[in-house]
Design a protein around this motif. Sequence first.
Motif, PDB file in Angstrom:
ATOM      1  N   GLY A   1       0.792  -1.193   0.000  1.00  0.00           N
ATOM      2  CA  GLY A   1       0.000   0.000   0.000  1.00  0.00           C
ATOM      3  C   GLY A   1       0.842   1.269   0.000  1.00  0.00           C
ATOM      4  N   GLN A   2       2.155   1.159  -0.061  1.00  0.00           N
ATOM      5  CA  GLN A   2       2.997   2.345  -0.015  1.00  0.00           C
ATOM      6  C   GLN A   2       3.285   2.928  -1.389  1.00  0.00           C
ATOM      7  OE1 GLN A   2       6.362   2.179   2.595  1.00  0.00           O
ATOM      8  NE2 GLN A   2       5.354   0.764   3.979  1.00  0.00           N
ATOM      9  N   ILE A   3       3.000   2.177  -2.449  1.00  0.00           N
ATOM     10  CA  ILE A   3       3.128   2.693  -3.807  1.00  0.00           C
ATOM     11  C   ILE A   3       1.902   2.272  -4.606  1.00  0.00           C
ATOM     12  CG2 ILE A   3       5.666   2.666  -3.850  1.00  0.00           C
ATOM     13  CD1 ILE A   3       5.438   0.112  -5.564  1.00  0.00           C
ATOM     14  N   THR A   4       1.635   2.973  -5.680  1.00  0.00           N
ATOM     15  CA  THR A   4       0.561   2.587  -6.587  1.00  0.00           C
ATOM     16  C   THR A   4       1.192   1.875  -7.773  1.00  0.00           C
ATOM     17  OG1 THR A   4      -0.735   4.514  -5.934  1.00  0.00           O
ATOM     18  CG2 THR A   4      -1.350   3.427  -8.001  1.00  0.00           C
ATOM     19  N   PRO A   5       0.884   0.588  -7.933  1.00  0.00           N
ATOM     20  CA  PRO A   5       1.499  -0.155  -9.037  1.00  0.00           C
ATOM     21  C   PRO A   5       0.842   0.177 -10.366  1.00  0.00           C
ATOM     22  CG  PRO A   5      -0.017  -1.563  -7.845  1.00  0.00           C
ATOM     23  CD  PRO A   5       0.018  -0.245  -7.116  1.00  0.00           C
ATOM     24  N   ASP A   6       1.511  -0.168 -11.455  1.00  0.00           N
ATOM     25  CA  ASP A   6       0.882  -0.116 -12.763  1.00  0.00           C
ATOM     26  C   ASP A   6      -0.290  -1.089 -12.749  1.00  0.00           C
ATOM     27  OD1 ASP A   6       2.941   1.555 -13.521  1.00  0.00           O
ATOM     28  OD2 ASP A   6       3.823   0.151 -14.962  1.00  0.00           O
ATOM     29  N   SER A   7      -1.257  -0.833 -13.612  1.00  0.00           N
ATOM     30  CA  SER A   7      -2.413  -1.704 -13.732  1.00  0.00           C
ATOM     31  C   SER A   7      -2.567  -2.088 -15.197  1.00  0.00           C
ATOM     32  CB  SER A   7      -3.664  -0.977 -13.231  1.00  0.00           C
ATOM     33  OG  SER A   7      -4.822  -1.737 -13.491  1.00  0.00           O
ATOM     34  N   TYR A   8      -2.688  -3.372 -15.451  1.00  0.00           N
ATOM     35  CA  TYR A   8      -2.841  -3.875 -16.812  1.00  0.00           C
ATOM     36  C   TYR A   8      -4.087  -4.748 -16.866  1.00  0.00           C
ATOM     37  CZ  TYR A   8       2.196  -2.915 -16.394  1.00  0.00           C
ATOM     38  OH  TYR A   8       3.414  -2.351 -16.132  1.00  0.00           O
ATOM     39  N   VAL A   9      -4.905  -4.572 -17.887  1.00  0.00           N
ATOM     40  CA  VAL A   9      -6.097  -5.402 -18.069  1.00  0.00           C
ATOM     41  C   VAL A   9      -5.883  -6.242 -19.319  1.00  0.00           C
ATOM     42  CG1 VAL A   9      -8.593  -5.420 -18.416  1.00  0.00           C
ATOM     43  CG2 VAL A   9      -7.548  -3.654 -16.974  1.00  0.00           C
ATOM     44  N   VAL A  10      -6.038  -7.555 -19.149  1.00  0.00           N
ATOM     45  CA  VAL A  10      -5.810  -8.492 -20.247  1.00  0.00           C
ATOM     46  C   VAL A  10      -7.098  -9.263 -20.510  1.00  0.00           C
ATOM     47  CG1 VAL A  10      -4.478 -10.489 -21.029  1.00  0.00           C
ATOM     48  CG2 VAL A  10      -3.371  -8.717 -19.642  1.00  0.00           C
ATOM     49  N   GLU A  11      -7.519  -9.248 -21.756  1.00  0.00           N
ATOM     50  CA  GLU A  11      -8.669 -10.053 -22.156  1.00  0.00           C
ATOM     51  C   GLU A  11      -8.216 -11.508 -22.249  1.00  0.00           C
ATOM     52  OE1 GLU A  11     -12.199  -9.431 -25.338  1.00  0.00           O
ATOM     53  OE2 GLU A  11     -10.181  -9.214 -26.133  1.00  0.00           O
ATOM     54  N   LYS A  12      -9.066 -12.420 -21.770  1.00  0.00           N
ATOM     55  CA  LYS A  12      -8.665 -13.828 -21.740  1.00  0.00           C
ATOM     56  C   LYS A  12      -8.762 -14.495 -23.108  1.00  0.00           C
ATOM     57  CE  LYS A  12      -9.738 -14.644 -16.892  1.00  0.00           C
ATOM     58  NZ  LYS A  12     -10.503 -15.417 -15.925  1.00  0.00           N
ATOM     59  N   ASP A  13      -9.816 -14.195 -23.867  1.00  0.00           N
ATOM     60  CA  ASP A  13      -9.992 -14.866 -25.149  1.00  0.00           C
ATOM     61  C   ASP A  13     -10.594 -13.902 -26.152  1.00  0.00           C
ATOM     62  OD1 ASP A  13      -9.934 -16.931 -26.995  1.00  0.00           O
ATOM     63  OD2 ASP A  13     -11.906 -17.682 -26.401  1.00  0.00           O
ATOM     64  N   PRO A  14      -9.858 -13.415 -27.115  1.00  0.00           N
ATOM     65  CA  PRO A  14      -8.466 -13.751 -27.385  1.00  0.00           C
ATOM     66  C   PRO A  14      -7.541 -13.039 -26.397  1.00  0.00           C
ATOM     67  CG  PRO A  14      -9.163 -12.047 -28.915  1.00  0.00           C
ATOM     68  CD  PRO A  14     -10.376 -12.418 -28.084  1.00  0.00           C
ATOM     69  N   ARG A  15      -6.406 -13.615 -26.123  1.00  0.00           N
ATOM     70  CA  ARG A  15      -5.454 -13.040 -25.161  1.00  0.00           C
ATOM     71  C   ARG A  15      -4.838 -11.785 -25.749  1.00  0.00           C
ATOM     72  NH1 ARG A  15      -6.104 -15.981 -22.314  1.00  0.00           N
ATOM     73  NH2 ARG A  15      -4.750 -17.778 -22.295  1.00  0.00           N
ATOM     74  N   LEU A  59       1.764 -10.462 -20.837  1.00  0.00           N
ATOM     75  CA  LEU A  59       1.086 -11.636 -21.381  1.00  0.00           C
ATOM     76  C   LEU A  59       1.613 -12.929 -20.756  1.00  0.00           C
ATOM     77  CD1 LEU A  59       0.767 -10.511 -25.093  1.00  0.00           C
ATOM     78  CD2 LEU A  59      -1.044 -10.610 -23.356  1.00  0.00           C
ATOM     79  N   GLU A  60       2.912 -12.981 -20.465  1.00  0.00           N
ATOM     80  CA  GLU A  60       3.483 -14.150 -19.785  1.00  0.00           C
ATOM     81  C   GLU A  60       2.869 -14.317 -18.399  1.00  0.00           C
ATOM     82  OE1 GLU A  60       7.775 -15.622 -17.921  1.00  0.00           O
ATOM     83  OE2 GLU A  60       7.750 -13.944 -19.327  1.00  0.00           O
ATOM     84  N   LEU A  61       2.781 -13.219 -17.652  1.00  0.00           N
ATOM     85  CA  LEU A  61       2.186 -13.258 -16.319  1.00  0.00           C
ATOM     86  C   LEU A  61       0.704 -13.631 -16.401  1.00  0.00           C
ATOM     87  CD1 LEU A  61       2.419 -12.826 -13.271  1.00  0.00           C
ATOM     88  CD2 LEU A  61       2.018 -10.380 -13.682  1.00  0.00           C
ATOM     89  N   SER A  62       0.007 -13.104 -17.393  1.00  0.00           N
ATOM     90  CA  SER A  62      -1.422 -13.427 -17.528  1.00  0.00           C
ATOM     91  C   SER A  62      -1.624 -14.924 -17.761  1.00  0.00           C
ATOM     92  CB  SER A  62      -2.064 -12.598 -18.636  1.00  0.00           C
ATOM     93  OG  SER A  62      -1.646 -13.018 -19.910  1.00  0.00           O
ATOM     94  N   GLU A  63      -0.714 -15.570 -18.488  1.00  0.00           N
ATOM     95  CA  GLU A  63      -0.806 -17.020 -18.695  1.00  0.00           C
ATOM     96  C   GLU A  63      -0.707 -17.764 -17.362  1.00  0.00           C
ATOM     97  OE1 GLU A  63      -1.506 -18.798 -21.417  1.00  0.00           O
ATOM     98  OE2 GLU A  63      -1.631 -16.995 -22.666  1.00  0.00           O
ATOM     99  N   LEU A  64       0.221 -17.351 -16.511  1.00  0.00           N
ATOM    100  CA  LEU A  64       0.354 -17.969 -15.188  1.00  0.00           C
ATOM    101  C   LEU A  64      -0.908 -17.759 -14.355  1.00  0.00           C
ATOM    102  CD1 LEU A  64       4.003 -16.918 -14.261  1.00  0.00           C
ATOM    103  CD2 LEU A  64       3.206 -19.216 -14.850  1.00  0.00           C
ATOM    104  N   ILE A  65      -1.439 -16.553 -14.388  1.00  0.00           N
ATOM    105  CA  ILE A  65      -2.627 -16.223 -13.600  1.00  0.00           C
ATOM    106  C   ILE A  65      -3.821 -17.054 -14.064  1.00  0.00           C
ATOM    107  CG2 ILE A  65      -4.311 -14.384 -13.159  1.00  0.00           C
ATOM    108  CD1 ILE A  65      -1.828 -12.460 -13.099  1.00  0.00           C
ATOM    109  N   ILE A  66      -3.990 -17.194 -15.362  1.00  0.00           N
ATOM    110  CA  ILE A  66      -5.108 -17.975 -15.887  1.00  0.00           C
ATOM    111  C   ILE A  66      -4.970 -19.445 -15.486  1.00  0.00           C
ATOM    112  CG2 ILE A  66      -6.142 -18.828 -18.033  1.00  0.00           C
ATOM    113  CD1 ILE A  66      -5.618 -15.934 -19.132  1.00  0.00           C
ATOM    114  N   LYS A  67      -3.758 -19.979 -15.502  1.00  0.00           N
ATOM    115  CA  LYS A  67      -3.547 -21.355 -15.054  1.00  0.00           C
ATOM    116  C   LYS A  67      -3.950 -21.516 -13.586  1.00  0.00           C
ATOM    117  CE  LYS A  67       0.171 -22.595 -18.224  1.00  0.00           C
ATOM    118  NZ  LYS A  67       1.593 -22.954 -18.359  1.00  0.00           N
TER     119      LYS A  67
END
Length: 101
Positions: A1-15, A59-67
């Motif tokens: 909570g001490q910094i505001t991270p970047d935020s990325y939104v990834v659509e699942k299909d199509p990725r 996109l690499e991280l999103s693949e891990l998250i979806i798994k």
Amino acid sequence: GQITPDSYVVEKDPRRIIDKNISVQERGIYRKLKDGGNEWKNISEENGEQQKLTDEQILELSELIIKIENNYGSPQDIEWARENNRFYILQSRPITTLNKK
């Protein structure tokens, strides 16, 4: 909570990346190499204004998250770290505040 991270939104299909919000950061937490533990370090203005992950890394991280979500059968709040060009999953817990719609 001490910094505001970047935020990325990834659509699942199509990725694909559908939104990015880049936050300016003045400092970050880094692992101490000699003594262990972590420490806060200042980030240069130039680096603090840049997107923190490349599109390829997002996109690499999103693949891990979806798994992980598929494994647990529900959306997850996932804490992760990246070191030496590798993602590490630190924690995963279900998101319980989403509507069932």
